[in-house]
Design a protein around this motif. Sequence first.
Motif, PDB file in Angstrom:
ATOM      1  N   GLY A 100       8.233   3.344  13.605  1.00  0.00           N
ATOM      2  CA  GLY A 100       7.888   1.925  13.564  1.00  0.00           C
ATOM      3  C   GLY A 100       6.417   1.655  13.781  1.00  0.00           C
ATOM      4  O   GLY A 100       5.770   0.953  12.987  1.00  0.00           O
ATOM      5  N   PHE A 101       5.821   2.234  14.842  1.00  0.00           N
ATOM      6  CA  PHE A 101       4.418   1.940  15.155  1.00  0.00           C
ATOM      7  C   PHE A 101       3.475   2.593  14.154  1.00  0.00           C
ATOM      8  O   PHE A 101       2.284   2.252  14.100  1.00  0.00           O
ATOM      9  N   GLN A 102       3.993   3.521  13.345  1.00  0.00           N
ATOM     10  CA  GLN A 102       3.147   4.178  12.356  1.00  0.00           C
ATOM     11  C   GLN A 102       3.140   3.442  11.021  1.00  0.00           C
ATOM     12  O   GLN A 102       2.748   4.003   9.998  1.00  0.00           O
ATOM     13  N   TYR A 103       3.557   2.186  11.046  1.00  0.00           N
ATOM     14  CA  TYR A 103       3.436   1.320   9.872  1.00  0.00           C
ATOM     15  C   TYR A 103       1.986   1.287   9.396  1.00  0.00           C
ATOM     16  O   TYR A 103       1.699   1.473   8.210  1.00  0.00           O
ATOM     17  N   SER A 104       1.055   1.045  10.328  1.00  0.00           N
ATOM     18  CA  SER A 104      -0.373   1.030   9.996  1.00  0.00           C
ATOM     19  C   SER A 104      -1.160   2.040  10.808  1.00  0.00           C
ATOM     20  O   SER A 104      -2.374   2.138  10.657  1.00  0.00           O
ATOM     21  N   TRP A 105      -0.510   2.781  11.668  1.00  0.00           N
ATOM     22  CA  TRP A 105      -1.180   3.660  12.624  1.00  0.00           C
ATOM     23  C   TRP A 105      -0.694   5.090  12.415  1.00  0.00           C
ATOM     24  O   TRP A 105       0.386   5.305  11.864  1.00  0.00           O
ATOM     25  N   GLY A 106      -1.462   6.054  12.839  1.00  0.00           N
ATOM     26  CA  GLY A 106      -0.999   7.433  12.765  1.00  0.00           C
ATOM     27  C   GLY A 106      -0.782   7.874  11.324  1.00  0.00           C
ATOM     28  O   GLY A 106      -1.730   8.055  10.558  1.00  0.00           O
ATOM     29  N   LEU A 107       0.474   8.023  10.951  1.00  0.00           N
ATOM     30  CA  LEU A 107       0.800   8.423   9.587  1.00  0.00           C
ATOM     31  C   LEU A 107       0.541   7.319   8.570  1.00  0.00           C
ATOM     32  O   LEU A 107       0.533   7.579   7.364  1.00  0.00           O
ATOM     33  N   LYS A 108       0.359   6.082   9.043  1.00  0.00           N
ATOM     34  CA  LYS A 108       0.101   4.927   8.168  1.00  0.00           C
ATOM     35  C   LYS A 108       1.113   4.872   7.023  1.00  0.00           C
ATOM     36  O   LYS A 108       0.764   4.927   5.840  1.00  0.00           O
ATOM     37  N   LEU A 109       2.368   4.744   7.385  1.00  0.00           N
ATOM     38  CA  LEU A 109       3.440   4.841   6.401  1.00  0.00           C
ATOM     39  C   LEU A 109       3.387   3.734   5.359  1.00  0.00           C
ATOM     40  O   LEU A 109       3.817   3.929   4.215  1.00  0.00           O
ATOM     41  N   SER A 110       2.849   2.559   5.735  1.00  0.00           N
ATOM     42  CA  SER A 110       2.751   1.484   4.748  1.00  0.00           C
ATOM     43  C   SER A 110       1.678   1.777   3.710  1.00  0.00           C
ATOM     44  O   SER A 110       1.651   1.146   2.644  1.00  0.00           O
ATOM     45  N   TYR A 111       0.800   2.744   3.985  1.00  0.00           N
ATOM     46  CA  TYR A 111      -0.198   3.175   3.005  1.00  0.00           C
ATOM     47  C   TYR A 111       0.373   4.247   2.083  1.00  0.00           C
ATOM     48  O   TYR A 111      -0.265   4.659   1.131  1.00  0.00           O
ATOM     49  N   ARG A 112       1.582   4.693   2.390  1.00  0.00           N
ATOM     50  CA  ARG A 112       2.231   5.755   1.620  1.00  0.00           C
ATOM     51  C   ARG A 112       3.465   5.232   0.885  1.00  0.00           C
ATOM     52  O   ARG A 112       4.341   6.003   0.513  1.00  0.00           O
ATOM     53  N   GLY A 113       3.550   3.914   0.743  1.00  0.00           N
ATOM     54  CA  GLY A 113       4.634   3.328  -0.020  1.00  0.00           C
ATOM     55  C   GLY A 113       5.924   3.103   0.742  1.00  0.00           C
ATOM     56  O   GLY A 113       6.956   2.797   0.142  1.00  0.00           O
ATOM     57  N   LEU A 114       5.885   3.230   2.082  1.00  0.00           N
ATOM     58  CA  LEU A 114       7.102   3.091   2.879  1.00  0.00           C
ATOM     59  C   LEU A 114       7.134   1.790   3.687  1.00  0.00           C
ATOM     60  O   LEU A 114       8.002   1.618   4.537  1.00  0.00           O
ATOM     61  N   GLY A 115       6.191   0.900   3.433  1.00  0.00           N
ATOM     62  CA  GLY A 115       6.123  -0.342   4.209  1.00  0.00           C
ATOM     63  C   GLY A 115       7.379  -1.174   4.082  1.00  0.00           C
ATOM     64  O   GLY A 115       7.937  -1.655   5.077  1.00  0.00           O
ATOM     65  N   GLU A 116       7.848  -1.377   2.857  1.00  0.00           N
ATOM     66  CA  GLU A 116       9.037  -2.203   2.653  1.00  0.00           C
ATOM     67  C   GLU A 116      10.271  -1.569   3.299  1.00  0.00           C
ATOM     68  O   GLU A 116      11.137  -2.268   3.828  1.00  0.00           O
ATOM     69  N   VAL A 117      10.334  -0.231   3.264  1.00  0.00           N
ATOM     70  CA  VAL A 117      11.463   0.467   3.888  1.00  0.00           C
ATOM     71  C   VAL A 117      11.480   0.204   5.396  1.00  0.00           C
ATOM     72  O   VAL A 117      12.530  -0.070   5.987  1.00  0.00           O
TER      73      VAL A 117
END
Length: 421
Positions: free
Chosen positions: A256-273
């Motif tokens: 959850g916290f890696q939405y924009s931090w760490g792995l930045k998952l929302s930068y990898r296409g996983l934001g909507e998920v």
Amino acid sequence: MDTGSPSGAVGRSGTGTDTPRRASGAGARADGVSATRTPGAGTDAARGTRSGAGTAPSAGVSSGPSGVLGTEVDGSLGSAAGGTYADGVSATRTPGAGTAADPGPAAGPPATGARGRLVAYARLAKFEFVLDYYLSMVVLWTALAGSVRFAPDTLTTLLLFLLGEVGVISAVMALDDVNGIRDGSDRANYLGTGGTPLRPLERKPLLTGALTVDQATRFGYLSLLWGAVFWTAAALAAPERPLWALVVTGLVLFAGFQYSWGLKLSYRGLGEVLIMGCPLVIVVAPYGFVTGHLPATVLVQAVLFGLWQILVSCYSNTKDISGDAAVGRSTVAVHASARGNLLFIGALSAADLLLTVGASAVGWAPWWFFAALLPEMALRLRQFTSFSRNGDALLARRRGVVAFRTGVAGIVLANLIHFAS
């Protein structure tokens, strides 16, 4: 996360990417770049020097994570230290100018006093906007049988899980804001031409100077620790500990916290998920800790809870195309054409309606379940059809919030009726 640009309609090119709007002639650019007309053979290029400290970038000006201006052509970024804009304006860095990593002078004084700091941290955690997430507890509590709702171990487990939820969500919001300051996206999405606020800046205490980046980062990590401690306590106090509930809770805590931090998952296409999956989990996980199982009715309600959240955020993403594209955040709105994005939102809206009616039809919920959600379905149709006509994403977002709350009220009513009968 969940920010917007000045108008509901987004300028798009034929390729489905943002087309920056430029002013012609000599004068000062909205982002602090001064432009002069340079004669050339068949060209009308302007050369600018970055001189404004802490000024807001316009939609066409991009800043990468390091604060160095990049190249933007049809929404794509380059990485040159002295970038070239799509309209032929070249920019060079001036020492001392505000950057994404060093955003320049604060817009206001820092928060002082216990009350002032408390308000600033509450705004950093987006407390007034994430209250809807905490309605997950109301949904799952009313989905419990009457004999279970008031059991001491039930109330203890749910209270501990709720306290952990507050920490985890606060961490997500705080670290997202820190990242938004560092990469410049919050300035792009919250400040318009000449630094004019596009939304109330009080929502962003790092932009107003009420808090520093270091304070916000510490708050984010401490909130995450708070969440981990209380979710662990909830699992230990729970009358049941099914493996699936432990796994999905751990996934949200980690991702959850890696939405924009760490792995930045929302930068990898996983934001909507994440935006859909995390709200879904905070319904099903505590229900599992209390009962040890997951009936189809509760799963349907949890999926709707998550789906209604993404049907708020996808309109925000539509507003934020320029800012998100400039920093490399990978959303459907950024990558799709205007029509493709509309089809995506339409598919999510249709899934909402089909799941609601289908659950009643196939027996996953009481046959009359859909009737309790008729107001929500009407609001959802209005939200999408209005947006498809006028393109006002911010209005559609507000209507999505109303539809979400109306839907939650419908689910709660259905649960109370079901267990009272």
